[in-house]
Write an enzyme that holds these catalytic residues in place. Sequence first.
Site, short mmCIF file in Angstrom:
data_model
loop_
_atom_site.label_atom_id
_atom_site.label_comp_id
_atom_site.label_asym_id
_atom_site.label_seq_id
_atom_site.Cartn_x
_atom_site.Cartn_y
_atom_site.Cartn_z
N ARG A 139 1.06 -1.36 -0.03
CA ARG A 139 -0.02 0.09 0.12
C ARG A 139 0.97 1.17 0.29
N CYS A 184 -1.06 17.16 -0.24
CA CYS A 184 -0.73 15.82 -0.63
C CYS A 184 -0.90 14.98 0.40
N GLY A 194 1.93 -19.30 20.60
CA GLY A 194 3.31 -19.37 20.02
C GLY A 194 3.14 -19.20 18.45
N GLU A 199 3.00 9.90 8.02
CA GLU A 199 2.17 10.61 7.57
C GLU A 199 1.15 11.52 8.58
N ASP A 221 -0.26 11.31 17.83
CA ASP A 221 -0.34 12.30 18.47
C ASP A 221 -0.66 13.67 17.76
P1 TGC Z 1 -0.24 25.40 10.06
O1 TGC Z 1 0.14 26.95 10.53
O2 TGC Z 1 -1.36 24.84 10.65
O3 TGC Z 1 -0.62 25.69 8.21
C1 TGC Z 1 0.28 26.04 7.47
C2 TGC Z 1 -0.57 26.03 6.31
O4 TGC Z 1 -0.94 24.81 5.79
C3 TGC Z 1 -2.48 24.92 5.86
N1 TGC Z 1 -2.73 23.73 5.91
C4 TGC Z 1 -3.20 22.62 5.23
N2 TGC Z 1 -3.44 22.70 4.09
C5 TGC Z 1 -4.04 21.44 3.31
N3 TGC Z 1 -4.31 20.31 3.86
C6 TGC Z 1 -3.79 20.23 5.30
N4 TGC Z 1 -4.02 19.24 5.97
C7 TGC Z 1 -3.31 21.25 6.26
N5 TGC Z 1 -2.99 21.63 7.48
C8 TGC Z 1 -2.50 22.89 7.41
C9 TGC Z 1 -2.89 25.98 6.60
O5 TGC Z 1 -4.01 26.39 6.33
C10 TGC Z 1 -1.62 26.92 6.58
O6 TGC Z 1 -2.18 27.66 5.12
P2 TGC Z 1 -1.81 29.08 4.83
O7 TGC Z 1 -2.56 29.50 3.64
O8 TGC Z 1 -2.32 29.84 6.02
O9 TGC Z 1 -0.31 29.33 5.03
O10 TGC Z 1 1.13 24.48 10.06
P3 TGC Z 1 2.01 23.98 11.19
O11 TGC Z 1 3.35 24.66 10.98
O12 TGC Z 1 1.46 24.60 12.60
O13 TGC Z 1 1.90 22.63 11.18
C11 TGC Z 1 0.77 21.72 11.55
C12 TGC Z 1 0.89 20.33 11.40
C13 TGC Z 1 1.71 19.95 12.70
C14 TGC Z 1 -0.61 19.86 11.51
C15 TGC Z 1 1.26 19.86 10.14
O14 TGC Z 1 2.50 20.27 9.78
C16 TGC Z 1 1.69 18.32 10.32
O15 TGC Z 1 0.53 17.75 9.78
N6 TGC Z 1 2.70 17.45 10.75
C17 TGC Z 1 2.97 16.24 10.66
C18 TGC Z 1 4.15 16.10 9.30
C19 TGC Z 1 3.55 14.91 8.41
O16 TGC Z 1 2.63 14.26 8.47
N7 TGC Z 1 4.55 14.44 7.65
C20 TGC Z 1 4.39 13.30 6.85
C21 TGC Z 1 5.61 13.35 6.03
S1 TGC Z 1 5.21 12.30 4.21
C22 TGC Z 1 5.15 10.79 4.90
O17 TGC Z 1 5.09 10.46 6.06
C23 TGC Z 1 5.10 9.77 4.14
S2 TGC Z 1 4.97 7.96 4.42
C24 TGC Z 1 4.54 7.62 3.10
C25 TGC Z 1 4.25 5.81 2.98
O18 TGC Z 1 5.23 5.16 2.93
O19 TGC Z 1 3.02 5.71 2.85
P1 FAD Z 2 8.94 13.68 15.70
O1 FAD Z 2 8.52 14.80 14.93
O2 FAD Z 2 10.55 13.82 16.18
O3 FAD Z 2 8.27 13.33 17.01
C1 FAD Z 2 8.67 12.46 17.96
C2 FAD Z 2 7.76 12.31 18.72
O4 FAD Z 2 6.90 13.46 19.24
C3 FAD Z 2 6.31 11.70 18.10
O5 FAD Z 2 5.71 11.00 19.42
C4 FAD Z 2 5.51 12.85 18.16
O6 FAD Z 2 3.91 12.54 18.15
C5 FAD Z 2 5.64 13.73 19.19
N1 FAD Z 2 5.64 15.15 19.02
C6 FAD Z 2 6.04 15.95 18.08
N2 FAD Z 2 5.62 17.18 18.23
C7 FAD Z 2 4.74 17.02 19.23
C8 FAD Z 2 3.64 18.06 19.71
N3 FAD Z 2 3.58 19.28 19.28
N4 FAD Z 2 2.88 17.81 20.75
C9 FAD Z 2 3.05 16.51 21.32
N5 FAD Z 2 3.78 15.68 20.78
C10 FAD Z 2 4.75 15.93 19.55
N6 FAD Z 2 8.29 11.27 5.25
C11 FAD Z 2 8.34 11.69 4.12
O7 FAD Z 2 8.41 12.97 3.78
N7 FAD Z 2 8.32 11.15 2.91
C12 FAD Z 2 8.19 9.59 2.96
O8 FAD Z 2 8.07 9.06 1.99
C13 FAD Z 2 8.31 9.10 4.28
N8 FAD Z 2 8.17 7.71 4.59
C14 FAD Z 2 8.50 7.20 5.79
C15 FAD Z 2 8.75 5.77 5.87
C16 FAD Z 2 8.79 5.19 7.06
C17 FAD Z 2 8.92 3.80 7.24
C18 FAD Z 2 8.99 5.76 8.26
C19 FAD Z 2 9.08 5.49 9.66
C20 FAD Z 2 8.74 7.27 8.18
C21 FAD Z 2 8.30 7.93 6.90
N9 FAD Z 2 8.49 9.48 6.86
C22 FAD Z 2 8.40 9.79 5.45
C23 FAD Z 2 8.57 10.36 7.94
C24 FAD Z 2 7.49 10.59 8.92
O9 FAD Z 2 6.70 11.24 8.17
C25 FAD Z 2 7.94 11.05 10.22
O10 FAD Z 2 8.70 9.95 10.91
C26 FAD Z 2 6.97 11.53 11.02
O11 FAD Z 2 6.24 12.68 10.39
C27 FAD Z 2 7.42 11.92 12.48
O12 FAD Z 2 8.54 12.65 12.65
P2 FAD Z 2 9.86 12.21 13.30
O13 FAD Z 2 10.06 11.00 12.93
O14 FAD Z 2 10.78 13.32 13.06
O15 FAD Z 2 9.25 12.11 14.83
#
Ligand code: TGC
Ligand code: FAD
Length: 393
Positions: free
Chosen positions: A98, A247, A349, A372, A376
């Site tokens: 997936r 995205c 087991g 993603e 938390d």
């Molecule tokens: P914040 O100030 O809240 O927002 C900044 C701007 O972004 C807009 N916005 C969104 N827009 C579209 N969709 C959303 N879900 C949005 N959330 C916020 C917001 O309106 C604002 O827009 P503008 O026009 O005012 O500038 O941003 P923040 O810096 O306080 O951060 C908010 C937070 C923590 C929720 C966000 O940054 C977050 O979701 N953090 C988690 C990071 C994350 O999910 N990383 C994933 C990396 S990719 C990955 O993990 C791929 S794994 C793939 C796989 O193998 O399946």
């Molecule tokens: P951190 O942000 O350091 O968080 C550590 C802990 O602190 C977590 O428990 C979190 O919930 C907690 N925490 C952080 N902030 C707060 C807060 N404000 N309040 C309370 N608790 C908080 N990223 C990509 O861009 N592209 C990819 O393709 C991708 N693939 C991935 C594949 C795998 C197998 C893995 C493990 C990760 C991948 N990621 C990818 C990264 C993934 O999105 C991050 O690991 C994730 O967003 C968390 O970031 P971090 O690992 O730096 O943890």
Amino acid sequence: MSYYPLTTIPDYMQMDALLTDEHKLIRQSVRDWVESFIMPKIDDAAQNHTDIPNLMKELGAIGALGPYIPEEYGGSGLDQISYGIIMQELERGDSAVRSAASVQSSLVMFPIHEFGSEEQKKKYLPQLATGEMIGAFGLTEPNHGSDPGSMETYFKDNGDHYLLNGAKMWITNAPLCDIAVVWAKNEAGKIQGLIVERGFEGFTTPETHNKWSLRASKTGELVFNNVKVPKENLLPGVTGLKGPLSCLNSARYGISWGVIGAAIDCYCTALQYSKERKQFGKPIASFQLQQKKLAEFVTEITKAQLLCLQLGQLKNKHEATPAQISMAKRNNVKMAIDIARESRQILGGMGIMGEFPMMRHAANLESVITYEGTHDVHLLITGLDVTGINAFG
Ligand code: TGC
Ligand code: FAD
């Protein structure tokens, strides 16, 4: 191979009645492909920490790459519920499968389709749809995971090209990718997307070894050392963190469906095993403690299915909010990881063995509950949505 008969797959609330014939046909064809192509090799791939050969082209051939991207760009032009169903069936096989499809579809094809120029769409989307080209998505950095807005990767205007510097970490398919959609700050400190191609000088993709989770998926870094990126590779349609976050809305939605597949695989295996395994002269399914587990599994799977179906309907109408998607991702991943852990216990087991899927799914879901957006972070997004008070900073 699967231990249980596929007929035990639950549809407790007759949700099939809410699906179209096309949805059911898509589900059956992906289910068949998972049975024949993934199930026979997934344990070996996970045990040996290797990817599945030819996976992306196979996913392309069954229409699992960019299902909702319009046909003119190589997609299938399907609705959001079809996309969810495909993710569910793929993750029944393994989260790595997936992941491969959701990164390519939601994190690479989606931004190119949504924010790219016509030339970029024509150049990349058809090859991404067939799996001839593999994409990666670079948002997370070594120092910035949950807080991507603080990213350090940056690019500067250098005449006829941009110069890109920085590093991304934890990137799915980094070691295999032909292109990466990379989010970096411009000279004004605003986030923009760039398409970086393998072969650009100074771009490397070292693999991350020794994972205990998602072992059938390649993870790595994207490292940029004075990489010259042609100006036409900038995504023109979006500036700011909302670019990558939109995205993520699509990918998180797909995960909400996907993890139901992993939970179903665990539930069906435990149900079958518990009817066959005898202790104290009776099938263990006859003991109330085991029935409690199984009854709770099917209840939680059913609730998750209904949540996804309604979310899919909202998404089809472009009405799903990011906070609604966060709720579904958080709830359903927790549901699936709890079922994986508890169902393993039903097998005693035997539950730790590779012939059964529980340990593999449970270990995979440790990544899914983190990537993603962590569990938390999604909780805080819901908290902000219902209270209006930001508890992140
Ligand atoms: P914040 O100030 O809240 O927002 C900044 C701007 O972004 C807009 N916005 C969104 N827009 C579209 N969709 C959303 N879900 C949005 N959330 C916020 C917001 O309106 C604002 O827009 P503008 O026009 O005012 O500038 O941003 P923040 O810096 O306080 O951060 C908010 C937070 C923590 C929720 C966000 O940054 C977050 O979701 N953090 C988690 C990071 C994350 O999910 N990383 C994933 C990396 S990719 C990955 O993990 C791929 S794994 C793939 C796989 O193998 O399946
Ligand atoms: P951190 O942000 O350091 O968080 C550590 C802990 O602190 C977590 O428990 C979190 O919930 C907690 N925490 C952080 N902030 C707060 C807060 N404000 N309040 C309370 N608790 C908080 N990223 C990509 O861009 N592209 C990819 O393709 C991708 N693939 C991935 C594949 C795998 C197998 C893995 C493990 C990760 C991948 N990621 C990818 C990264 C993934 O999105 C991050 O690991 C994730 O967003 C968390 O970031 P971090 O690992 O730096 O943890």
